[in-house]
Write a protein that holds these residues in place. Structure first.
Motif, short mmCIF file in Angstrom:
data_model
loop_
_atom_site.label_atom_id
_atom_site.label_comp_id
_atom_site.label_asym_id
_atom_site.label_seq_id
_atom_site.Cartn_x
_atom_site.Cartn_y
_atom_site.Cartn_z
N VAL A 187 0.85 -1.18 0.00
CA VAL A 187 0.00 0.00 0.00
C VAL A 187 0.89 1.24 0.00
O VAL A 187 1.75 1.39 0.87
N SER A 189 1.95 4.91 0.71
CA SER A 189 1.64 5.77 1.84
C SER A 189 0.56 6.78 1.47
O SER A 189 0.65 7.46 0.44
N GLY A 306 -9.67 -6.08 6.24
CA GLY A 306 -9.16 -5.41 5.05
C GLY A 306 -10.01 -5.69 3.82
O GLY A 306 -10.31 -4.79 3.03
N LEU A 328 -7.41 -0.38 5.00
CA LEU A 328 -6.73 -0.11 6.27
C LEU A 328 -7.73 0.12 7.39
O LEU A 328 -7.57 -0.38 8.52
N ILE A 349 -1.83 -0.42 12.10
CA ILE A 349 -1.97 -0.08 10.68
C ILE A 349 -1.09 1.10 10.32
O ILE A 349 -0.59 1.19 9.19
N THR A 353 1.86 0.49 7.50
CA THR A 353 1.65 1.15 6.22
C THR A 353 2.26 2.55 6.15
O THR A 353 2.26 3.17 5.08
N SER A 355 1.20 5.38 7.26
CA SER A 355 0.18 6.32 6.79
C SER A 355 -0.53 6.99 7.96
O SER A 355 -1.65 6.61 8.33
N THR A 358 -4.34 8.49 8.14
CA THR A 358 -5.57 7.71 8.35
C THR A 358 -6.10 7.80 9.78
O THR A 358 -7.12 7.18 10.10
N ALA A 362 -9.73 6.43 11.02
CA ALA A 362 -9.48 5.17 11.72
C ALA A 362 -10.05 5.22 13.13
O ALA A 362 -10.68 4.26 13.60
#
Length: 539
Positions: A187, A189, A306, A328, A349, A353, A355, A358, A362
């Motif tokens: 995945v 970013s 996922g 995610l 996560i 990842t 990231s 998120t 999230a």
């Protein structure tokens, strides 16, 4: 954990000659054959082994922590190691993370036992082992720490944080060195997320989907737990049949499932029905774990979440919803809902990842997924539910926790160790001592006397010679066994905590006990002093 990886993935790499989780690339006969061989091998293994070695996994770790002071038998971990490797190599729908937690916790508990650490030291090393295992498997050090607190201890313990963090970081470094970087999901970013009403509407749909899946996942297992009285051959044969049917029609559901999600996110995998795969993966994992296959469920729940996120994203317009983002979010929400570990899911996560953008969506899906599962389905963590089904508690009382966090030192009194025949000069020196009690041995028995009583007996010399006077090597000595009354007191090894010493008093009903602090040092612990300490602490 590196050895665990080798044992699991080298055989599958040899058989599949591709990615370790791509069982769908095998011929149907191989897929079915592997599942049957794995289940028959596990059934044979569990038939030969005694029942006490059948207990493995995260619920067993929590059970041993709460009921056996964190003492995890090494042989159970050995069984967990090889049984999980057999199941994963055979394509069964289980994960490696639960077995890794058991192995890490056992290593921590074993080191604490060999070092003869107090109870809080045992719990610290056990937490270090759990965090290190999760960190090595996922290469997510902070998520490993949070997992230990949220899932195993069910609370945050500040005094354990530094050593657990250190263990987690070192485990990640060792994992990098031996295994290399684990790019589990390809995945890219996610640098930014545009917050909008449409996005949060899609997130709400995802939350409902995740809540239903987690409820299905747990309640399927609950139904199957009632079959634990069946023979292991019948239960594992049912798993073999179910896995074989899935291997024929939906082979993407075999194994841990990481490859299926990774291909979906990269656009390489086109599935005839993603919803069917999600439903089959959920039921097959619950069926496999619920019937007693010794594997983990952390990884499979990640994958189910996922795939669910990707399914929801495909329903909405691509300009509003990003498939990778929702994958995610689904992973985080499913893990949080099943294990009631919101921060672990969030951090996992982000670390896997890279990231951080998120975080806001999230948190939205994680919080609401956890709340709805609790409110509408009255569902705790799947591990807590498993222990409750077995009639066990997943936590200990605050009083027990307080006792475990303290050693016997606050309630122990120093004692003087004297020979039975004490020189008169040494008895006189007792007047300047600040220790209230003295101990001497008569044969193999330890006798306890007050220092003041010894001095009073010495004062009787002013009235004339005493029967306890003994001439030995041109020196006058006091025979303590004749000079005064003494009480017989047992000697025990130093307990790991106040809980252990309180249990000893309750079992034996004696007022005092001598604790062997070292080979040449003793301390006195009395029930009265222990009660005073606990009452003072309570106030």
């Amino acid at each position: 954990m590196a050895l665990f990886y080798v044992v699991i993935y080298l055989p599958t790499r040899y058989l599949i000659e591709a990615d370790f989780d791509s069982f769908e690339s095998l011929a149907v006969e191989w897929r079915v054959g592997l599942s049957f061989v794995a289940c028959i091998t596990l059934a044979l293994l569990f038939t030969v082994l005694p029942n006490r070695l059948h207990k493995v996994g995260v619920p067993y770790v929590v059970e041993r922590l709460n009921y056996h002071h964190g003492n995890l038998p090494v042989w159970n971990a050995v069984v967990q190691f090889f049984s999980a490797a057999i199941g994963l190599a055979g394509g069964l729908s289980i994960g490696k993370e639960g077995p890794a937690v058991h192995l890490g916790a056992t290593l921590g508990g074993y080191l604490a036992e060999k070092a003869k650490l107090p109870q809080y030291g045992v719990e610290t090393l056990l937490a270090c082992g759990v965090a290190g295992a999760i960190s090595a498997i996922f290469q997510t050090p902070l998520a490993g720490v949070l997992f230990a607190f949220e899932v195993i201890f069910l609370e945050y313990r500040q005094r354990y944080v530094l050593p657990v963090l250190l263990s987690s970081v070192i485990a990640t470094l060792v994992s990098h060195f031996f295994i290399g970087p684990l790019d589990i999901f390809s995945v890219e970013s996610i640098s930014s997320v545009l917050l909008s009403i449409d996005l949060f509407f899609a997130c709400s749909v995802l939350v409902i989907f995740i809540v239903l899946l987690s409820a299905l996942f747990l309640h399927t297992q609950k139904k199957l737990w009632r079959l634990s009285g069946l023979s292991v051959w019948w239960r594992f044969l049912l798993v073999a049949v179910a896995t074989s049917l899935v291997a024929i029609y939906i082979p993407e559901a075999l194994g841990s499932g990481y490859l299926s999600l990774s291909r979906l996110l990269s656009g390489d995998l086109i599935l005839y029905s993603l919803f069917v795969l999600i439903l089959v993966k959920t039921l097959l994992t619950a069926f496999t774990i619920g019937l007693g296959i010794p594997g983990g469920m952390i990884g499979p729940t990640f994958i189910i979440g996922g795939l669910a996120g990707a399914q929801v994203a495909l329903v909405f317009d691509s300009s509003i919803v990003n498939v990778a983002l929702f994958a995610l979010l689904g992973m985080a929400a499913m893990m949080a809902a099943c294990f009631q570990a919101p921060l672990t899911a969030l951090v996992a996560i982000i670390e896997m990842t890279h990231s951080p953008a998120t975080i806001v969506p999230a948190l939205f899906v994680i919080v609401f997924a956890c709340l709805l599962v609790r409110v509408f389905f009255h569902q705790e963590s799947v591990f807590v539910e498993r222990l409750s089904f077995m009639g066990m508690s997943s936590t200990i009382s605050p009083f027990q926790r307080y006792l475990r966090q303290h050693t016997v030192k606050p309630v122990a009194e120093n004692v003087l160790i004297l020979p039975m025949y004490v020189p008169i000069e040494q008895v006189k020196d007792l007047a300047s001592s600040m220790v209230d009690y003295a101990v001497f041995k008569v044969g193999d028995e330890h006798r306890l006397v007050r220092r003041s009583a010894v001095l009073e007996a010495l004062g009787m010399l002013d009235q004339g010679p005493q029967l306890w006077l003994v001439a030995e090597e041109s020196r006058m000595k006091m025979d303590l066994s004749l000079a005064l009354e003494s009480s017989l007191v047992p000697v025990i090894d130093e307990p790991a905590s106040l809980e252990a010493i309180l249990g000893w008093f309750q079992k034996h009903g004696l007022p005092e006990v001598l604790v062997a602090v070292s080979a040449s040092s003793l301390s006195l612990v009395s029930r009265h002093r222990l009660d005073q300490f606990l009452l003072k602490s309570d106030q």
